[in-house]
Design a protein around this motif. Structure first.
Motif, PDB file in Angstrom:
ATOM      1  N   SER A 119       1.472   6.595   1.647  1.00 37.35           N
ATOM      2  CA  SER A 119       0.506   5.521   1.438  1.00 37.35           C
ATOM      3  C   SER A 119      -0.839   6.089   1.061  1.00 37.35           C
ATOM      4  O   SER A 119      -1.052   7.293   1.081  1.00 37.35           O
ATOM      5  N   GLU A 167      -3.666  -0.072  -3.587  1.00 38.03           N
ATOM      6  CA  GLU A 167      -2.335  -0.655  -3.471  1.00 38.03           C
ATOM      7  C   GLU A 167      -1.451  -0.060  -4.544  1.00 38.03           C
ATOM      8  O   GLU A 167      -1.813  -0.031  -5.706  1.00 38.03           O
ATOM      9  N   GLU A 198      -4.064   5.257   2.574  1.00 37.47           N
ATOM     10  CA  GLU A 198      -4.851   4.521   3.558  1.00 37.47           C
ATOM     11  C   GLU A 198      -6.351   4.632   3.298  1.00 37.47           C
ATOM     12  O   GLU A 198      -7.098   3.691   3.461  1.00 37.47           O
ATOM     13  N   ASP A 242      -0.742   8.815  -1.418  1.00 37.73           N
ATOM     14  CA  ASP A 242      -0.131   8.025  -2.487  1.00 37.73           C
ATOM     15  C   ASP A 242       0.643   8.964  -3.402  1.00 37.73           C
ATOM     16  O   ASP A 242       0.251   9.253  -4.523  1.00 37.73           O
ATOM     17  N   PHE A 286       3.791  -2.678   3.542  1.00 41.40           N
ATOM     18  CA  PHE A 286       4.690  -1.565   3.223  1.00 41.40           C
ATOM     19  C   PHE A 286       6.076  -2.013   2.783  1.00 41.40           C
ATOM     20  O   PHE A 286       6.621  -2.982   3.301  1.00 41.40           O
ATOM     21  N   GLU A 342       5.899   8.364   6.014  1.00 40.34           N
ATOM     22  CA  GLU A 342       5.048   7.354   5.384  1.00 40.34           C
ATOM     23  C   GLU A 342       4.408   7.897   4.112  1.00 40.34           C
ATOM     24  O   GLU A 342       3.909   9.021   4.090  1.00 40.34           O
ATOM     25  N   LYS A 380       0.817  -1.216   0.000  1.00 44.30           N
ATOM     26  CA  LYS A 380       0.000   0.000   0.000  1.00 44.30           C
ATOM     27  C   LYS A 380       0.845   1.258   0.000  1.00 44.30           C
ATOM     28  O   LYS A 380       0.333   2.352  -0.203  1.00 44.30           O
ATOM     29  N   GLY A 381       2.114   1.093   0.279  1.00 41.11           N
ATOM     30  CA  GLY A 381       2.945   2.294   0.337  1.00 41.11           C
ATOM     31  C   GLY A 381       4.346   2.007   0.830  1.00 41.11           C
ATOM     32  O   GLY A 381       4.777   0.856   0.877  1.00 41.11           O
TER      33      GLY A 381
END
Lengths: 408, 57
Positions: free
Chosen positions: A85, A92, A87, A367, A194, A83, A70-71
């Motif tokens: 991502s 993905e 969420e 993302d 991750f 981070e 996802k990240g």
């Protein structure tokens, strides 16, 4: 094997297979050779790739997808974590591949498109006439062959000789190569969603350590350091240090090594009757070392340009310049930007890396892309990263997009 | 003199081939070959991820 083809492609990695497939689909008579007896093995790669981009060129197949992530989580030397991502949507962003299967699938695609494939077949030189590449000298099962072709494509990887034989100096300086080692580990506690990156001069001088999930509590745990930092301590020594500290009970079920070009764009990648693609053309990213998608993207262009050149009966460097121009306009700009970033980041101390890490700690960047991350870092650390300001110029959309993500 | 390859350490990745200024090295399947153009410069030995190459003293 015949004694002549329209195109001979040297090397059946993603760059070569993609070139061969595209050229064969355009109706050309194509030979794809691979010096190893098994395509894709041994792997020399951390196997991470952007899922969205990859889908443009191949239909996803569970057979070559080890894991979806996802990240990314990037760790500064003191443990501060940034981070990236998505969420909220649960999207993905990446695949961790099984390259052994993936590379073979790409070669199979080339074969099904009509290309002839030969394994355990090594190029040992070029056939040259009147300043034009006219084919290759090859060896297969201890027999020598001359194989004629209107165009030779060098997709022969980091250790490429095809360019050198044609007078293009692709030799890497120690500072231009990332020297890497990787374990496939099992029975370790990892975050399966991750990809993790660890930076710092002590753990990975001018490079980074990666932990990429491979499914079922397995992960590719690897390191790449810049060549001129290698010597007393090598990639494998530093990886062993990390693994002992981070995964003391983990078990190693595979060990691989490799070299990745991190030099940025080279002066030229075409000559009369010749094109270079992928790592052979030094098209891997100078910051991340990533090159799977870059190779496929460039291979697709090279295959199309080859078809156009054969159609016009003109394989001169001038005609093949179309390939050079196209890949530089897209990928080339990204590589140039990455090189600027690399030059700045390699001068940062561990304390400065910690400052950068803390500046974005606790903020989910979403993302975002590399440029999005850089923009966020730049905004929060203008003094430290002032050298990077040039790369954001003229990218207003990205700036706005990135600032929205950071502010949200 | 030419660089010595310890084939028991070598992981046949080809990194050394890419940095060799005269192009004296070649990766053939699972081993490295060194030809007579080797100048003993030692760059390959420096960058090898496992330390499989050695320049004779």
């Amino acid at each position: 094997m015949k004694d002549r083809y329209d195109v001979v492609v040297v090397g059946a990695g993603p760059a070569g297979s993609m070139t061969a497939k595209t050229a064969a689909n355009a109706g050309l008579d194509v030979l794809l050779i691979e010096k190893r007896q098994q395509i894709g093995d041994p792997v020399r790669c951390a196997e991470g790739v952007n899922k969205t981009y990859l889908k443009e060129y191949i239909k996803p197949d569970p057979a070559w997808i080890s894991a979806e992530v996802k990240g990314s989580k990037i760790y500064a030397p003191d443990g501060a974590m940034v981070e990236m991502s998505e969420e909220i949507s649960g999207a993905e962003v990446g695949y961790v591949l099984e390259r052994k299967v993936f590379d073979r699938a790409l070669a199979r695609d080339a074969a099904l498109a009509g290309a002839e494939v030969m394994v355990k077949t090594r190029a040992t030189g070029l056939l040259m006439e009147d300043g034009f590449v006219k084919g290759i000298k090859a060896e297969h099962m201890d027999e020598k062959y001359n194989i004629r072709a209107d165009i030779v494509v060098g997709a022969d990887g980091v250790e490429s000789k095809v360019g050198r034989w044609a007078g293009i100096d692709t030799t890497l300086k120690p500072k231009d190569i990332s020297t890497c080692a990787q374990y496939l580990m099992t029975d370790i506690d990892i975050d399966a969603d991750f990809c993790e990156f660890y930076v710092g001069h002590k753990i990975a001088p001018l490079g980074y350590i990666w932990v990429f999930p491979k499914g079922n509590n397995m992960a590719n745990v690897g390191i790449g350091i810049t060549g001129h930092m290698s010597g007393e301590l090598r990639a494998k020594d530093l990886l062993d240090d990390f693994v002992q500290k981070r995964y003391p009970g983990g078990k190693v079920i595979e060990f691989i090594v490799g070299g990745v070009p991190v030099c940025g764009t080279i002066e030229r990648t075409v000559a009369n009757g010749l094109m270079l693609v992928g790592d052979a053309a030094r098209q891997s990213d100078p910051v991340t070392g990533g090159g799977i998608f870059n190779s496929m993207w460039a291979g697709d262009i090279a295959g199309k340009v080859a078809a156009n050149a054969i159609k016009h009966s003109d394989v001169s460097a001038e005609f093949l310049q179309e390939y050079e121009t196209k890949w530089r306009a897209g990928l080339g700009r990204d590589l140039d930007m990455s090189l600027v970033v690399k030059k700045r980041f390699t001068r940062l101390t561990d304390d400065e890396l910690n400052t950068l890490g803390h500046s974005l700690e606790g903020i989910d960047l979403g993302d975002t892309t590399l440029i999005g991350l850089l923009w966020a870092l730049f905004k929060a650390n203008k003094k430290l990263l002032w050298d990077l300001r040039g790369i954001f110029k003229g990218i207003k959309e990205i700036e706005m997009e990135a600032s929205v993500e950071v502010n949200s | 003199m030419t660089v010595k390859v310890n084939r028991f350490k070598c992981g046949y990745c080809g990194a050394c081939v890419s940095v060799c200024p005269p192009g004296a090295l070649e990766l053939i399947e699972t081993w490295i070959e060194v030809d007579e153009t080797c100048t003993d410069c030692g760059i390959c030995a420096k960058i090898c991820p496992v330390g499989a190459l050695e320049v004779p003293k």
